[in-house]
Design a protein around this motif. Structure first.
Motif, PDB file in Angstrom:
ATOM      1  N   ASP A 165       0.772  32.550  -1.141  1.00 54.70           N
ATOM      2  CA  ASP A 165       1.345  31.249  -0.808  1.00 54.70           C
ATOM      3  C   ASP A 165       0.396  30.280   0.125  1.00 54.70           C
ATOM      4  OD1 ASP A 165       4.465  32.608  -0.533  1.00 54.70           O
ATOM      5  OD2 ASP A 165       3.788  31.502  -2.214  1.00 54.70           O
ATOM      6  N   THR A 166      -0.702  30.827   0.319  1.00 55.45           N
ATOM      7  CA  THR A 166      -1.628  30.227   1.434  1.00 55.45           C
ATOM      8  C   THR A 166      -2.372  29.016   0.501  1.00 55.45           C
ATOM      9  OG1 THR A 166      -1.957  32.084   2.904  1.00 55.45           O
ATOM     10  CG2 THR A 166      -3.708  30.479   2.575  1.00 55.45           C
ATOM     11  N   ALA A 167      -2.325  27.838   0.819  1.00 53.08           N
ATOM     12  CA  ALA A 167      -2.997  26.800   0.003  1.00 53.08           C
ATOM     13  C   ALA A 167      -2.736  25.477   0.810  1.00 53.08           C
ATOM     14  CB  ALA A 167      -2.265  26.767  -1.408  1.00 53.08           C
ATOM     15  N   GLY A 210      -0.590  12.581  -1.703  1.00 57.15           N
ATOM     16  CA  GLY A 210      -0.726  12.605  -0.343  1.00 57.15           C
ATOM     17  C   GLY A 210      -1.995  13.201  -0.001  1.00 57.15           C
ATOM     18  N   HIS A 211      -2.371  13.393   1.093  1.00 55.17           N
ATOM     19  CA  HIS A 211      -3.774  14.212   1.581  1.00 55.17           C
ATOM     20  C   HIS A 211      -3.543  15.504   1.842  1.00 55.17           C
ATOM     21  CE1 HIS A 211      -5.925  10.261   1.769  1.00 55.17           C
ATOM     22  NE2 HIS A 211      -5.130   9.813   2.707  1.00 55.17           N
ATOM     23  N   GLY A 212      -2.393  15.782   1.861  1.00 59.26           N
ATOM     24  CA  GLY A 212      -2.249  17.470   1.917  1.00 59.26           C
ATOM     25  C   GLY A 212      -1.839  17.899   3.263  1.00 59.26           C
ATOM     26  N   THR A 213      -1.230  19.149   3.276  1.00 58.86           N
ATOM     27  CA  THR A 213      -0.995  20.003   4.482  1.00 58.86           C
ATOM     28  C   THR A 213      -1.450  21.301   4.132  1.00 58.86           C
ATOM     29  OG1 THR A 213       0.548  20.345   6.142  1.00 58.86           O
ATOM     30  CG2 THR A 213       1.237  20.128   4.198  1.00 58.86           C
ATOM     31  N   GLN A 214      -1.975  22.018   5.258  1.00 61.76           N
ATOM     32  CA  GLN A 214      -2.459  23.488   5.028  1.00 61.76           C
ATOM     33  C   GLN A 214      -1.349  24.305   5.364  1.00 61.76           C
ATOM     34  OE1 GLN A 214      -5.721  24.959   3.986  1.00 61.76           O
ATOM     35  NE2 GLN A 214      -4.114  26.774   4.124  1.00 61.76           N
ATOM     36  N   VAL A 215      -1.177  25.281   4.688  1.00 62.97           N
ATOM     37  CA  VAL A 215      -0.081  26.346   4.873  1.00 62.97           C
ATOM     38  C   VAL A 215      -0.830  27.576   4.806  1.00 62.97           C
ATOM     39  CG1 VAL A 215       1.656  27.730   3.749  1.00 62.97           C
ATOM     40  CG2 VAL A 215       1.930  25.098   3.906  1.00 62.97           C
ATOM     41  N   THR A 216      -0.783  28.524   5.913  1.00 66.45           N
ATOM     42  CA  THR A 216      -1.395  29.808   5.893  1.00 66.45           C
ATOM     43  C   THR A 216      -0.482  30.735   6.088  1.00 66.45           C
ATOM     44  OG1 THR A 216      -3.635  28.621   6.517  1.00 66.45           O
ATOM     45  CG2 THR A 216      -3.402  30.892   6.870  1.00 66.45           C
ATOM     46  N   VAL A 217      -0.399  31.905   5.271  1.00 64.89           N
ATOM     47  CA  VAL A 217       0.298  32.975   5.468  1.00 64.89           C
ATOM     48  C   VAL A 217      -0.159  34.383   5.820  1.00 64.89           C
ATOM     49  CG1 VAL A 217       2.445  34.294   4.554  1.00 64.89           C
ATOM     50  CG2 VAL A 217       1.994  31.938   3.943  1.00 64.89           C
ATOM     51  N   SER A 218      -0.280  34.791   6.828  1.00 63.20           N
ATOM     52  CA  SER A 218      -0.960  36.014   7.415  1.00 63.20           C
ATOM     53  C   SER A 218      -0.033  37.289   7.001  1.00 63.20           C
ATOM     54  CB  SER A 218      -1.181  35.731   8.844  1.00 63.20           C
ATOM     55  OG  SER A 218       0.188  36.038   9.565  1.00 63.20           O
ATOM     56  N   SER A 219      -0.921  38.243   6.451  1.00 58.26           N
ATOM     57  CA  SER A 219      -0.175  39.394   5.965  1.00 58.26           C
ATOM     58  C   SER A 219      -0.059  40.372   7.132  1.00 58.26           C
ATOM     59  CB  SER A 219      -0.883  39.990   4.758  1.00 58.26           C
ATOM     60  OG  SER A 219      -2.065  40.279   4.908  1.00 58.26           O
ATOM     61  N   GLN A 244       0.947  -1.263   0.033  1.00 55.65           N
ATOM     62  CA  GLN A 244      -0.028  -0.003  -0.124  1.00 55.65           C
ATOM     63  C   GLN A 244       0.936   1.104  -0.049  1.00 55.65           C
ATOM     64  OE1 GLN A 244      -2.620   0.180   3.330  1.00 55.65           O
ATOM     65  NE2 GLN A 244      -3.523   2.143   2.825  1.00 55.65           N
ATOM     66  N   VAL A 245       0.735   2.060  -0.901  1.00 54.92           N
ATOM     67  CA  VAL A 245       1.420   3.065  -0.903  1.00 54.92           C
ATOM     68  C   VAL A 245       0.722   4.325  -0.066  1.00 54.92           C
ATOM     69  CG1 VAL A 245       2.294   5.325  -2.494  1.00 54.92           C
ATOM     70  CG2 VAL A 245       1.983   2.902  -3.490  1.00 54.92           C
ATOM     71  N   GLN A 246       1.914   4.990   0.563  1.00 51.13           N
ATOM     72  CA  GLN A 246       1.365   6.088   1.426  1.00 51.13           C
ATOM     73  C   GLN A 246       2.212   7.251   1.265  1.00 51.13           C
ATOM     74  OE1 GLN A 246       0.892   4.579   5.687  1.00 51.13           O
ATOM     75  NE2 GLN A 246      -1.165   5.088   5.129  1.00 51.13           N
ATOM     76  N   LEU A 247       1.815   8.574   1.184  1.00 55.00           N
ATOM     77  CA  LEU A 247       2.563   9.727   1.079  1.00 55.00           C
ATOM     78  C   LEU A 247       1.942  10.590   2.268  1.00 55.00           C
ATOM     79  CD1 LEU A 247       2.723  10.597  -2.637  1.00 55.00           C
ATOM     80  CD2 LEU A 247       4.261   9.337  -1.311  1.00 55.00           C
ATOM     81  N   VAL A 248       2.795  10.866   3.433  1.00 55.01           N
ATOM     82  CA  VAL A 248       2.275  11.603   4.432  1.00 55.01           C
ATOM     83  C   VAL A 248       3.213  12.964   4.549  1.00 55.01           C
ATOM     84  CG1 VAL A 248       2.026  11.480   7.133  1.00 55.01           C
ATOM     85  CG2 VAL A 248       1.763   9.545   5.805  1.00 55.01           C
ATOM     86  N   GLU A 249       2.296  13.905   4.316  1.00 51.42           N
ATOM     87  CA  GLU A 249       2.903  15.379   4.398  1.00 51.42           C
ATOM     88  C   GLU A 249       2.777  15.921   5.910  1.00 51.42           C
ATOM     89  OE1 GLU A 249       0.509  15.477   0.629  1.00 51.42           O
ATOM     90  OE2 GLU A 249       0.134  14.799   2.657  1.00 51.42           O
ATOM     91  N   SER A 250       3.787  16.899   6.364  1.00 56.73           N
ATOM     92  CA  SER A 250       3.769  17.368   7.612  1.00 56.73           C
ATOM     93  C   SER A 250       4.800  18.693   7.444  1.00 56.73           C
ATOM     94  CB  SER A 250       4.419  16.423   8.591  1.00 56.73           C
ATOM     95  OG  SER A 250       5.710  16.410   8.251  1.00 56.73           O
ATOM     96  N   GLY A 251       4.354  19.535   8.351  1.00 54.68           N
ATOM     97  CA  GLY A 251       5.150  20.702   8.542  1.00 54.68           C
ATOM     98  C   GLY A 251       4.501  22.050   8.087  1.00 54.68           C
ATOM     99  N   GLY A 252       3.156  21.780   7.570  1.00 50.72           N
ATOM    100  CA  GLY A 252       2.303  23.082   7.319  1.00 50.72           C
ATOM    101  C   GLY A 252       1.916  23.704   8.761  1.00 50.72           C
ATOM    102  N   GLY A 253       1.323  24.986   8.459  1.00 50.53           N
ATOM    103  CA  GLY A 253       0.865  25.619   9.777  1.00 50.53           C
ATOM    104  C   GLY A 253       0.529  27.214   9.430  1.00 50.53           C
ATOM    105  N   LEU A 254       0.574  28.014  10.220  1.00 50.57           N
ATOM    106  CA  LEU A 254       0.492  29.391  10.218  1.00 50.57           C
ATOM    107  C   LEU A 254       1.680  29.885  10.613  1.00 50.57           C
ATOM    108  CD1 LEU A 254      -1.511  31.897   9.992  1.00 50.57           C
ATOM    109  CD2 LEU A 254      -1.835  31.618  12.551  1.00 50.57           C
ATOM    110  N   VAL A 255       1.972  31.057   9.363  1.00 54.30           N
ATOM    111  CA  VAL A 255       3.196  31.674   9.623  1.00 54.30           C
ATOM    112  C   VAL A 255       2.706  33.174   9.090  1.00 54.30           C
ATOM    113  CG1 VAL A 255       4.029  31.009   7.454  1.00 54.30           C
ATOM    114  CG2 VAL A 255       5.564  31.596   9.000  1.00 54.30           C
ATOM    115  N   GLN A 256       3.693  34.121   9.441  1.00 53.08           N
ATOM    116  CA  GLN A 256       3.558  35.486   9.351  1.00 53.08           C
ATOM    117  C   GLN A 256       4.125  35.745   7.584  1.00 53.08           C
ATOM    118  OE1 GLN A 256       4.898  37.858  12.362  1.00 53.08           O
ATOM    119  NE2 GLN A 256       2.838  38.466  13.040  1.00 53.08           N
TER     120      GLN A 256
END
Length: 115
Positions: free
Chosen positions: A89-91, A106-115, A1-13
């Protein structure tokens, strides 16, 4: 079974940095081209960066000079170092693995960039 697991996303300025990781299992990692895609609300999924099995890289024009993709075959992991982040870059960022006709996501990881 193939798995791709993303990590490291988050909220950043804006102007900050994040490093995304994607750990693959169930594939012979070194044989696969790896990529990072992103999808913002209302937009199509787009290629951000890709790295071939031989190490060649390509980037979307919007991230050139700010993002770096690299891989560690010993750890079955591909990384995306993102610097000088902008609000646009928020996506949700997705990892992909491809070899010939085979394509995995993979299932994705959220990246949110606040201005």
């Amino acid at each position: 079974q193939v798995q791709l697991v993303e990590s490291g996303g988050g909220l950043v300025q804006a102007g900050g940095s994040l490093r995304l990781s994607c750990v693959a299992s169930g594939i012979k990692f070194s044989n696969y081209g790896m990529g990072w895609y992103r999808q913002a609300p209302g937009n199509q999924r787009e290629l951000v960066a890709a790295i071939g099995s031989g190490g060649s890289t390509n980037y979307a024009n919007s991230v050139k000079g700010r993002f770096t993709i690299y891989r560690d075959n010993a750890k079955n992991t591909v990384y995306l170092q993102m610097n000088s982040l902008k609000s646009e870059d928020t996506a949700v960022y997705y990892c992909s693995a491809t070899s010939g006709p085979l394509y995995y996501w993979g299932h994705g990881t959220q990246v949110t960039v606040s201005s």
